[in-house]
Design a protein around this motif. Structure first.
Motif, short mmCIF file in Angstrom:
data_model
loop_
_atom_site.label_atom_id
_atom_site.label_comp_id
_atom_site.label_asym_id
_atom_site.label_seq_id
_atom_site.Cartn_x
_atom_site.Cartn_y
_atom_site.Cartn_z
N ILE A 1 -2.01 27.26 54.80
CA ILE A 1 -1.22 27.70 53.78
C ILE A 1 -0.61 28.86 54.19
CG2 ILE A 1 -0.52 28.03 51.34
CD1 ILE A 1 -1.08 25.12 52.43
N ASN A 2 0.83 28.92 54.41
CA ASN A 2 1.52 30.19 54.67
C ASN A 2 2.95 29.89 54.00
OD1 ASN A 2 3.51 29.24 56.82
ND2 ASN A 2 1.37 29.18 57.84
N ILE A 3 3.67 30.70 53.87
CA ILE A 3 4.80 30.77 53.29
C ILE A 3 5.92 29.45 53.62
CG2 ILE A 3 6.09 32.59 54.22
CD1 ILE A 3 7.56 33.12 51.49
N ASP A 4 5.85 29.41 55.17
CA ASP A 4 6.49 28.37 55.77
C ASP A 4 6.07 27.06 55.57
OD1 ASP A 4 8.36 30.39 56.72
OD2 ASP A 4 6.81 30.71 58.32
N SER A 5 4.66 26.80 55.87
CA SER A 5 4.18 25.40 55.58
C SER A 5 4.10 25.26 54.41
CB SER A 5 2.43 25.60 56.19
OG SER A 5 1.81 26.37 55.26
N LEU A 6 3.99 25.98 53.24
CA LEU A 6 4.24 25.60 51.79
C LEU A 6 5.47 24.73 51.60
CD1 LEU A 6 2.81 26.33 49.04
CD2 LEU A 6 4.25 28.44 48.84
N LYS A 7 6.35 25.53 51.87
CA LYS A 7 7.89 24.82 51.81
C LYS A 7 7.98 23.33 52.14
CE LYS A 7 10.58 28.69 52.19
NZ LYS A 7 11.49 29.54 53.08
N THR A 8 7.45 23.20 53.57
CA THR A 8 7.61 21.99 54.25
C THR A 8 6.47 21.03 53.42
OG1 THR A 8 7.46 23.07 56.28
CG2 THR A 8 6.99 20.99 56.70
N ILE A 9 5.37 21.78 52.92
CA ILE A 9 4.48 20.60 52.12
C ILE A 9 5.13 20.36 51.04
CG2 ILE A 9 2.26 20.45 51.04
CD1 ILE A 9 1.34 22.56 53.29
N LEU A 10 5.96 21.07 50.23
CA LEU A 10 6.09 20.81 48.98
C LEU A 10 7.47 19.84 49.07
CD1 LEU A 10 6.25 24.51 47.14
CD2 LEU A 10 4.78 22.42 46.58
N ASP A 11 8.11 19.92 50.08
CA ASP A 11 9.28 18.99 50.22
C ASP A 11 8.98 17.89 50.66
OD1 ASP A 11 12.27 19.91 50.37
OD2 ASP A 11 12.15 18.92 52.43
N LYS A 12 7.90 17.51 51.46
CA LYS A 12 7.18 16.50 51.95
C LYS A 12 6.69 15.77 50.55
CE LYS A 12 5.93 12.95 54.60
NZ LYS A 12 6.64 12.20 55.56
N ILE A 13 5.86 16.47 49.88
CA ILE A 13 5.40 15.71 48.52
C ILE A 13 6.42 15.09 47.75
CG2 ILE A 13 3.83 16.24 46.58
CD1 ILE A 13 2.32 16.21 49.30
N GLY B 1 -8.53 35.01 50.16
CA GLY B 1 -8.55 35.64 51.55
C GLY B 1 -9.27 36.84 51.86
N TYR B 2 -10.47 36.91 50.91
CA TYR B 2 -11.41 38.25 50.82
C TYR B 2 -11.96 38.27 52.37
CZ TYR B 2 -14.48 41.45 48.57
OH TYR B 2 -15.26 42.60 48.32
N ARG B 3 -12.50 37.13 53.11
CA ARG B 3 -13.12 37.17 54.26
C ARG B 3 -12.17 37.37 55.51
NH1 ARG B 3 -15.21 31.06 53.95
NH2 ARG B 3 -15.46 31.92 51.83
N GLY B 4 -11.09 37.16 55.20
CA GLY B 4 -10.14 37.19 56.46
C GLY B 4 -9.54 38.66 56.55
N VAL B 5 -9.60 39.56 55.71
CA VAL B 5 -9.18 40.82 55.88
C VAL B 5 -10.13 41.86 56.31
CG1 VAL B 5 -7.55 40.64 53.87
CG2 VAL B 5 -9.74 41.62 53.60
N SER B 6 -9.58 43.03 57.08
CA SER B 6 -10.38 43.90 57.77
C SER B 6 -11.54 44.80 57.01
CB SER B 6 -9.52 44.71 58.40
OG SER B 6 -8.94 45.68 57.72
N SER B 7 -11.47 44.78 55.62
CA SER B 7 -12.36 45.75 54.87
C SER B 7 -12.10 45.31 53.34
CB SER B 7 -11.94 47.03 55.22
OG SER B 7 -10.57 47.29 54.40
N GLU C 1 2.91 19.21 40.20
CA GLU C 1 1.59 19.43 39.22
C GLU C 1 0.56 18.67 39.70
OE1 GLU C 1 2.64 17.34 35.44
OE2 GLU C 1 4.18 16.89 36.72
N ASN C 2 0.46 17.79 40.82
CA ASN C 2 -0.83 17.12 41.21
C ASN C 2 -1.51 18.14 42.17
OD1 ASN C 2 -0.39 14.46 40.49
ND2 ASN C 2 1.39 14.58 41.66
N LEU C 3 -0.81 19.46 42.60
CA LEU C 3 -1.37 20.23 43.64
C LEU C 3 -1.61 21.62 43.32
CD1 LEU C 3 0.87 18.99 46.49
CD2 LEU C 3 -1.53 18.35 46.15
N VAL C 4 -2.74 22.01 43.65
CA VAL C 4 -2.86 23.63 43.82
C VAL C 4 -3.00 24.09 45.28
CG1 VAL C 4 -4.35 25.40 43.04
CG2 VAL C 4 -3.91 23.64 41.45
N PHE C 5 -2.78 25.34 45.41
CA PHE C 5 -2.75 25.95 46.99
C PHE C 5 -3.83 26.98 46.90
CE2 PHE C 5 1.16 23.63 46.66
CZ PHE C 5 1.23 22.82 47.84
N GLY C 6 -4.49 26.97 48.02
CA GLY C 6 -5.13 28.38 48.37
C GLY C 6 -4.77 28.94 49.61
N SER C 7 -4.44 30.37 49.61
CA SER C 7 -3.99 30.94 50.88
C SER C 7 -4.93 32.16 51.17
CB SER C 7 -2.72 31.25 50.67
OG SER C 7 -2.01 31.78 51.88
#
Ligand code: AOY
Length: 490
Positions: A355-367, A183-189, A375-381
């Motif tokens: 990746i956000n808290i909602d999409s994370l749930k949807t993705i995990l459920d689908k996988i 997230g470094y680049r996406g914040v305001s300072s 354990e195949n996955l790592v996430f970045g947010s």
């Protein structure tokens, strides 16, 4: 001015607060206020970040004659009026307290996970001559909402990942590396990156936000709280087009991938693989042309190639590339004890886009539904972790609950007809954990001998008269914030 702009503590407030000393009832000698989360997106909050504010802005000799003069001139021009600024009051703090703030702050230990609607910290003046300084610092102290909210949001995502890991993986050991801060680049300072990045590290150990690590080193005494590994970006992949035919860009990507395996022969590496076509890259480059090199590299334990898709809908892309890689590396794949498919231990996927808290749930459920282990996955947010939060995410508020006026103790509260949710607490507060029902409760009106309850107050004095009284290490903060899942504490 001999200091940086915004380094004059007297001016770290809202304009209107400068005028409040003239507004309180005459003979007010004490003002007592508290901070709470009045509910919001989550039922619990992780308390974090006050220690940074105290050390960075409030400790030591923070008021000087020079700062008073600057503030006086500033206010004269800002309000276009003389004498709204309480010069005498501030001068009293220099004369009587040597520039140390006569305030007491009591707070719940950092890292505590506390249900919303409970007191988290209280603030009061310790010198009856300057009661107005209590709320002068509301502006600065309320900014605690940000580290608290990021730590809470990050922990909620850890709960979700832990649950799915518990259901689909052999071990929970890697959870602390499964949500990496992008997230470094996406914040305001830079300061926001430092505070938000640190808040995420309360729960996880993977980050690319260096400011967060440096902040924790300086203000929470942990030298290296976050880790990362070599990883590509699109520029390091697509520049290899120089060595490809313009209508065969995949050749450039092949060269880039091959170069990565050669330049980084050991450890974990991450390679963004969607420059042209994520499916082609997985099937033809990783799963075919470079397959032997990937396997050879993976022969040494600890060597992992992490493939990073970075576009498309992860709910569609992830199952598809898991299938492609599972087929291509079939011989080294296995089914784990929970009966889910696992890629070779030298091959993983990192999803750091969308990746956000909602999409994370949807993705995990689908996988999970596709019978692949998490354990195949790592996430970045990034932006969703550090930036897409606001003071109302956890509805943080700071309100006066008690005063002493002309020797009389007074309960102070608001109870607006137009929004009962904004009702505030009354009197001197204390926070108790009731061992019997295992619940937290805030006791009000503790100054009243008839209502006072003999309890173990969880609020500790952390700041008094310009000095830090109690300091928490990052290690103990992490320990308190741990997630519990079926008897495992992560
Ligand atoms: N970092 C793990 C190490 C970090 C990143 C940072 C924006 C990493 C990517 C990776 O694997 O892919 C900021 C986007 C990506």
């Amino acid at each position: 001015m001999s200091y940086n702009p915004c380094d004059n503590i007297i001016l770290i407030t809202d304009s209107y607060k400068i005028t409040h000393w003239k507004q309180y009832p005459p003979k007010t000698t004490k003002l007592y206020s508290y901070f709470e989360s009045r509910g919001g997106k989550f039922d619990n909050t992780v308390f974090f970040g006050l220690q940074y504010i105290l050390k960075r802005y409030l400790c030591g000799q923070v008021v000087t004659g020079e700062k008073i003069t600057e503030a006086k001139h500033f206010c004269r021009k800002h309000f276009q009026k003389e004498s709204l600024f309480n010069e005498k009051g501030w001068q009293h703090i220099v004369d009587r307290h040597n520039g140390y703030l006569p305030l007491r702050i009591r707070a719940v230990p950092e890292g505590s996970v506390i249900p919303t609607h409970n007191v988290l910290f209280t603030v009061e003046n310790t010198d009856p001559d300057v009661p107005w300084i209590t709320n002068w610092f509301e502006t600065l102290l309320l900014q605690c909402w940000y580290p608290m909210t990021v730590a809470t949001l990050s922990r909620e995502q850890k709960v979700i990942i832990s649950q799915y890991m518990y259901e689909t993986a052999d071990s929970l050991d890697k959870v602390v590396f499964q949500l990496h801060d992008f997230g470094y680049r996406g914040v305001s300072s830079v300061e926001q990156a430092a505070i938000g990045g640190a808040a995420h590290l309360v729960n996880f150990k993977g980050t690319d936000t260096l400011a967060g690590i440096q902040m924790i080193d300086k203000y929470y005494s942990e030298e290296m709280a976050g880790f990362s590994v070599p990883a590509t970006e699109h520029s390091t992949m697509t520049t290899w087009a120089a060595f490809a035919n313009p209508d065969a860009l995949l050749d450039g990507e092949l060269k880039a991938c091959e170069h990565m395996l050669k330049e980084f022969p050991d450890g974990i590496i991450s390679v963004v693989s969607d420059s042209y076509d994520i499916y082609e890259c997985c099937e033809k480059i990783w799963g075919d042309k470079l397959k032997d090199m990937v396997i050879e590299r993976g022969n040494t334990s600890g060597n992992v190639l992490v493939i990073r898709p970075d576009s498309g809908n992860p709910v569609e892309v992830l199952p598809k590339i898991l299938d492609i890689l599972y087929k291509a590396f079939k011989n080294d794949c296995h089914i784990n004890s929970k009966q889910f498919k696992v890629l070779p231990n030298y091959l993983r996927i990192i999803q750091g886009d969308a990746i956000n808290i909602d999409s994370l749930k949807t993705i995990l459920d689908k996988i999970k539904e596709c019978r692949f282990s998490i354990e195949n996955l790592v996430f970045g947010s990034g932006g969703s972790l550090l930036m897409r939060v606001h003071r109302d995410t956890n509805r943080c508020a700071f309100k006066c609950s008690y005063a002493e006026i002309d020797g009389r103790p007074i309960n102070v509260y608001k109870d607006p007809k137009t929004d009962p949710n904004k009702t505030s607490k009354k009197g001197i507060l204390s926070l108790e954990f009731n061992e019997k029902n295992q619940k937290f409760i805030t006791h009000e009106e503790q100054q009243d001998p008839n209502k006072k309850i003999a309890i173990n107050d969880l609020l500790e004095t952390v700041f008094q008269n310009g000095k830090l009284i109690k300091e928490y290490t990052f290690q103990e903060i992490r320990e308190r914030a741990k997630v519990e899942i079926n008897g495992h504490r992560i």
